[in-house]
Design an enzyme around this catalytic site. Structure first.
Site, PDB file in Angstrom:
ATOM      1  N   TYR A   1      50.306  15.052  31.830  1.00  0.00           N
ATOM      2  CA  TYR A   1      50.797  14.915  33.213  1.00  0.00           C
ATOM      3  C   TYR A   1      49.579  14.952  34.295  1.00  0.00           C
ATOM      4  O   TYR A   1      48.762  15.931  34.046  1.00  0.00           O
ATOM      5  CB  TYR A   1      51.580  16.324  33.303  1.00  0.00           C
ATOM      6  CG  TYR A   1      52.020  16.791  34.718  1.00  0.00           C
ATOM      7  CD1 TYR A   1      53.049  15.604  35.181  1.00  0.00           C
ATOM      8  CD2 TYR A   1      51.458  17.522  35.577  1.00  0.00           C
ATOM      9  CE1 TYR A   1      53.482  15.854  36.512  1.00  0.00           C
ATOM     10  CE2 TYR A   1      52.119  17.843  36.758  1.00  0.00           C
ATOM     11  CZ  TYR A   1      52.994  17.134  37.346  1.00  0.00           C
ATOM     12  OH  TYR A   1      53.401  17.332  38.587  1.00  0.00           O
TER      13      TYR A   1
ATOM     14  N   ASP B   1      53.698  21.597  26.209  1.00  0.00           N
ATOM     15  CA  ASP B   1      54.478  21.401  27.732  1.00  0.00           C
ATOM     16  C   ASP B   1      55.747  20.983  27.258  1.00  0.00           C
ATOM     17  O   ASP B   1      56.016  19.693  26.970  1.00  0.00           O
ATOM     18  CB  ASP B   1      53.571  20.601  28.597  1.00  0.00           C
ATOM     19  CG  ASP B   1      54.240  20.194  30.117  1.00  0.00           C
ATOM     20  OD1 ASP B   1      55.662  20.597  30.192  1.00  0.00           O
ATOM     21  OD2 ASP B   1      53.441  20.145  30.902  1.00  0.00           O
TER      22      ASP B   1
ATOM     23  N   LYS C   1      62.070  20.779  36.727  1.00  0.00           N
ATOM     24  CA  LYS C   1      62.567  19.581  36.200  1.00  0.00           C
ATOM     25  C   LYS C   1      63.896  19.755  35.524  1.00  0.00           C
ATOM     26  O   LYS C   1      64.950  20.092  36.215  1.00  0.00           O
ATOM     27  CB  LYS C   1      61.598  18.830  35.231  1.00  0.00           C
ATOM     28  CG  LYS C   1      60.282  19.007  35.721  1.00  0.00           C
ATOM     29  CD  LYS C   1      59.890  17.921  37.014  1.00  0.00           C
ATOM     30  CE  LYS C   1      58.729  18.196  37.912  1.00  0.00           C
ATOM     31  NZ  LYS C   1      57.442  18.128  36.929  1.00  0.00           N
TER      32      LYS C   1
ATOM     33  N   ARG D   1      56.142  41.817  43.335  1.00  0.00           N
ATOM     34  CA  ARG D   1      54.797  40.905  42.581  1.00  0.00           C
ATOM     35  C   ARG D   1      54.955  41.197  41.306  1.00  0.00           C
ATOM     36  O   ARG D   1      54.925  40.218  40.438  1.00  0.00           O
ATOM     37  CB  ARG D   1      53.833  40.908  43.428  1.00  0.00           C
ATOM     38  CG  ARG D   1      52.658  40.193  42.470  1.00  0.00           C
ATOM     39  CD  ARG D   1      51.345  39.741  43.326  1.00  0.00           C
ATOM     40  NE  ARG D   1      50.847  40.735  44.322  1.00  0.00           N
ATOM     41  CZ  ARG D   1      50.288  41.887  43.970  1.00  0.00           C
ATOM     42  NH1 ARG D   1      50.218  42.138  42.803  1.00  0.00           N
ATOM     43  NH2 ARG D   1      49.871  42.716  44.982  1.00  0.00           N
TER      44      ARG D   1
HETATM   45  C1  LIG Z   1      56.136  18.559  37.058  1.00  0.00           C
HETATM   46  C2  LIG Z   1      55.449  18.579  35.840  1.00  0.00           C
HETATM   47  C3  LIG Z   1      54.487  19.645  35.608  1.00  0.00           C
HETATM   48  C4  LIG Z   1      54.052  20.628  36.941  1.00  0.00           C
HETATM   49  O1  LIG Z   1      54.922  21.409  37.395  1.00  0.00           O
HETATM   50  P1  LIG Z   1      55.269  21.760  39.007  1.00  0.00           P
HETATM   51  O2  LIG Z   1      56.476  22.720  38.810  1.00  0.00           O
HETATM   52  O3  LIG Z   1      55.374  20.568  39.512  1.00  0.00           O
HETATM   53  O4  LIG Z   1      54.311  22.661  39.285  1.00  0.00           O
HETATM   54  C5  LIG Z   1      53.699  20.045  34.425  1.00  0.00           C
HETATM   55  N1  LIG Z   1      54.182  19.133  33.441  1.00  0.00           N
HETATM   56  C6  LIG Z   1      55.001  18.246  33.215  1.00  0.00           C
HETATM   57  C7  LIG Z   1      55.168  17.381  32.144  1.00  0.00           C
HETATM   58  C8  LIG Z   1      55.662  17.905  34.714  1.00  0.00           C
HETATM   59  O5  LIG Z   1      56.449  16.821  34.661  1.00  0.00           O
END
Ligand SMILES: *Cc1c(COP(=O)(O)O)cnc(C)c1O
Length: 381
Positions: free
Chosen positions: A101, A173, A198, A48
């Site tokens: 998001y 982000d 992504k 962890r």
């Molecule tokens: C998918 C996404 C998230 C969240 O991420 P997860 O891996 O699904 O928890 C945050 N910000 C953006 C822009 C996203 O597309």
């Protein structure tokens, strides 16, 4: 500095010193032998706290974002939650994008609000609106650029100047752009967040997240808090993400090529009333995007001229574009944000138009993608 792909393939990924294995191993051990009490080998005592496969991924992500420290998480939301717990206390305030998001909005609006954290949604392309929203208690300006799902563009350097003047921190982000197209730390951001689920992972086969920063003290607090709350990825997930990221540059080039072709089709089709793609000269954020991004990305949204029913019909008619949430994988996806990814924003200031369709343009052959989408659009013209 080495080029992007050289870093993606080699940073943190030296051949194994004992076996010579060229690829990073999946270290499944949960615990590590100690050489006498407290005699920890190479910093590993319990998985962890730290794991060698995760370390390799973290070193790679730090190199790609041009930051000193990276932490990998079990999901993008795990990364977001850990960061916001560090930066915010009851009574504190944060600014979020007016088209944040959906999951970020839900965390802020439904979870953190319960701990006395206040938030204001703002159109971050409007600097006067941002200044007006700042309070003495504002600790964080959270931004996304391009935004999801409206593909709005925020000027990262401009946001950083305003945010720092107010004594707050700018978080970007960077999921939609990926570090190949944009590196926010170099533009003044304090922390970069990724959903590595992504583009970074890129194959729709693993969920993960990351935080990257140059701030040594903040990095120490992230290490401490992540270990305390346990929001870590498993070694298999870290390895899959590391495998995916090696090809990020070649994938992103193809995503961008294909998205440009799709934006062109949409712009010329009567079933579409508006195309949202920062690569188009008519997009309000085009110039800022051209300044801070290498290219304009693989996400394209549009408004169906026939409204909600037409939008839903288009989503149902495509065959290559699979109807699914998420984005950034090699395969093309289509979705209706109002009823899928952004359903949680209904009735709020963040509600999206119901004629909106979002495309994650994959890396298939562009001609096939254009044919598929044109056929679907023709059913509602
Ligand atoms: C998918 C996404 C998230 C969240 O991420 P997860 O891996 O699904 O928890 C945050 N910000 C953006 C822009 C996203 O597309």
């Amino acid at each position: 500095m080495q080029g992007f792909s050289t870093r993606a393939i080699h940073a943190g990924q030296d051949p194994d010193p004992t076996t010579g294995a060229v690829t990073t191993s999946i270290h499944t051990s949960s615990t590590y032998a100690q050489d006498g009490v407290g005699g920890i080998r190479g910093g590993y005592e319990y998985s962890r706290s730290a794991n060698p496969t995760r370390t390799a991924l973290q070193e790679c992500l730090a190199a790609l974002e041009g930051g000193r420290h990276a932490h990998a998480f079990g999901s993008g939301m795990g990364a977001t939650d850990t960061l916001l717990r560090i930066l915010l206390r009851p009574g504190d305030h944060l600014v979020i994008p007016h088209d944040a998001y959906g999951g970020t909005f839900r965390l802020v609006d439904k979870v953190l609000a319960g701990f006395g954290v206040e938030h204001t949604p703002v159109d971050l392309a409007d600097h006067d609106a941002l200044r007006a929203a700042l309070r003495p208690s504002t600790r964080v300006v959270w931004s996304e650029t391009p935004t999801n799902p409206l593909l709005g563009i925020a000027d990262i350097a401009g946001l950083a100047a305003i945010t720092h003047e107010a004594g707050a921190r700018l978080v970007v982000d960077n999921t939609f752009a990926s570090p190949y197209l944009q590196t926010p730390l170099a533009l003044g951001a304090d922390v970069v967040v990724h959903s590595t689920t992504k583009y970074v992972g890129g194959h729709s086969d693993v969920v993960g997240g990351a935080l990257i920063t140059d701030d040594d003290e903040l990095a120490e607090r992230i290490t401490f808090t992540q270990n305390s709350v346990g929001s870590v990825p498993g070694p298999f997930d870290a390895w899959l993400t590391l495998r995916g990221v090696k090809t990020l540059a070649v994938r992103m080039e193809r995503h961008c090529d294909n998205a440009e072709r799709i934006a062109e089709l949409l712009g010329a089709h009567p079933a579409v009333s508006q195309v949202l793609y920062p690569g188009l000269p008519g997009h309000p954020g085009h110039e800022v995007a051209a300044k801070q991004m290498r290219r304009f990305g693989g996400m394209v949204s549009f408004l169906a001229a026939g409204g909600r029913d037409a939008a839903l019909r288009i989503c149902a008619e495509t065959k290559l574009f699979t109807l699914a949430e998420s984005l950034g994988g090699v395969e093309s996806l289509i979705e209706h944000p109002g009823q899928m990814t952004h359903a949680a924003t209904a009735g709020s200031m963040l509600e999206v138009p119901d004629s909106l369709v979002r495309l994650s343009v994959g890396i298939e052959d562009a001609d096939d993608l254009v044919d598929d989408l044109r056929t679907a659009l023709d059913t509602v013209r």
